[in-house]
Design an enzyme around this catalytic site. Structure first.
Site, short mmCIF file in Angstrom:
data_model
loop_
_atom_site.label_atom_id
_atom_site.label_comp_id
_atom_site.label_asym_id
_atom_site.label_seq_id
_atom_site.Cartn_x
_atom_site.Cartn_y
_atom_site.Cartn_z
N LYS A 93 3.94 2.11 6.08
CA LYS A 93 2.75 2.90 6.39
C LYS A 93 2.80 4.21 5.62
O LYS A 93 3.74 5.01 5.79
CB LYS A 93 2.71 3.20 7.89
CG LYS A 93 1.73 2.34 8.65
CD LYS A 93 1.74 2.69 10.11
CE LYS A 93 0.36 2.95 10.62
NZ LYS A 93 0.35 3.16 12.09
O1 G3P Z 1 -1.05 3.80 15.12
C1 G3P Z 1 -2.23 4.25 14.55
C2 G3P Z 1 -3.35 4.45 15.53
O2 G3P Z 1 -3.65 3.23 16.14
C3 G3P Z 1 -3.14 5.57 16.49
O3 G3P Z 1 -4.01 5.53 17.56
O4 G3P Z 1 -4.61 6.21 19.83
O5 G3P Z 1 -3.14 7.71 18.48
O6 G3P Z 1 -5.54 7.46 17.92
P1 G3P Z 1 -4.33 6.82 18.48
#
Ligand code: G3P
Length: 244
Positions: A93
């Site tokens: 990533k």
């Molecule tokens: O892992 C990447 C993404 O899915 C993070 O989500 O909930 O922290 O906006 P969030």
């Protein structure tokens, strides 16, 4: 009548702690895992490499994404090579920009040309998606994570953005558009309709989705009755009186 239609999209679990990963693995709908530095720190990880090796011992086949930590292109490049070496099912990533706003297009181009499977993350705009599409090697697998939930969190509709990204990646059969930062189970259907091939969601939502797939969905009138019944039960259990 239940109104369930199973969407044609891969569902990954977004999480880093081992309980989440083990439970995610036990759900038939789970087809991969994603982590990010915030989730890794919340999981109390001290040594990233040993942690990743343990994760990959549990998940040797399904795709798993591990993110770089560095905030510079040089640091990210070094970490990307380390992460790539952890396993064949690993996606590295890499954010689309640095915290200072520098485009990671050149690094994405370099790593993708070297055959490193990337998960390009923190994509919020169509312009960023275009930079990623221009940089990715068409022969190398990639995921492109559009942070749909965080876009919606600021009052912007993520669907037209995701649809524009889908069009951008039409000529990239090995790049899979991923709906990230999922906020509700229905996002799985929205993601599919908008052209994503993958969605990553917290375990709580993947569990709900798994139950829908298992049972074939719920009848909405039945849900309505269940809701009313639950209100009655709660008030009766609490013994709340109307009073005089
Ligand atoms: O892992 C990447 C993404 O899915 C993070 O989500 O909930 O922290 O906006 P969030």
């Amino acid at each position: 009548m239940a109104q369930f239609r199973r969407p044609d999209i891969k569902v990954f679990v977004d999480g880093a702690d081992f309980e989440t990963i083990r439970t995610g693995l036990s759900l038939p709908v789970t087809q991969g895992f994603t982590t990010n530095p915030s989730l890794v720190s919340q999981a109390g990880v001290a040594d990233y490499t040993s942690y990743a090796k343990e994760v990959l011992a549990l998940v040797p086949q399904l795709p798993v994404s591990f993110e770089v930590f560095s905030d510079t292109p040089q640091g990210m490049e070094r970490e990307a090579h380390i992460i790539h070496a952890w396993g064949n099912n690993v996606y590295v990533k890499v954010p689309v920009i640095t915290p200072a706003g520098e485009s990671m297009g050149p690094l994405i181009r370099k790593l993708s040309a070297q055959g490193i499977a990337l998960n390009v993350t923190c994509v919020f705009t169509v312009e960023q998606a275009q930079i990623v599409a221009d940089a990715l090697d068409p022969a190398t697998p990639a995921l492109v994570s559009v942070f749909a939930g965080r876009i919606a969190d600021v009052g912007v509709d993520p669907v037209p953005i995701v649809e524009a990204c889908r069009d951008i990646f039409k000529g990239h059969p090995r790049a899979e558009l991923l709906w990230a930062s999922t906020r509700e189970v229905y996002n799985i259907w929205q993601a599919e309709q908008a052209g994503c091939r993958v969605i990553t969601a917290p375990l709580s939502m993947v569990k709900k989705y798994n139950a829908i797939v298992k049972t074939g969905g719920k009848d909405l009138t039945e849900l309505s009755r269940d809701g009313v019944q639950a209100f009655m039960n709660d008030i009766a259990q609490a013994g709340v009186k109307f009073g005089a």
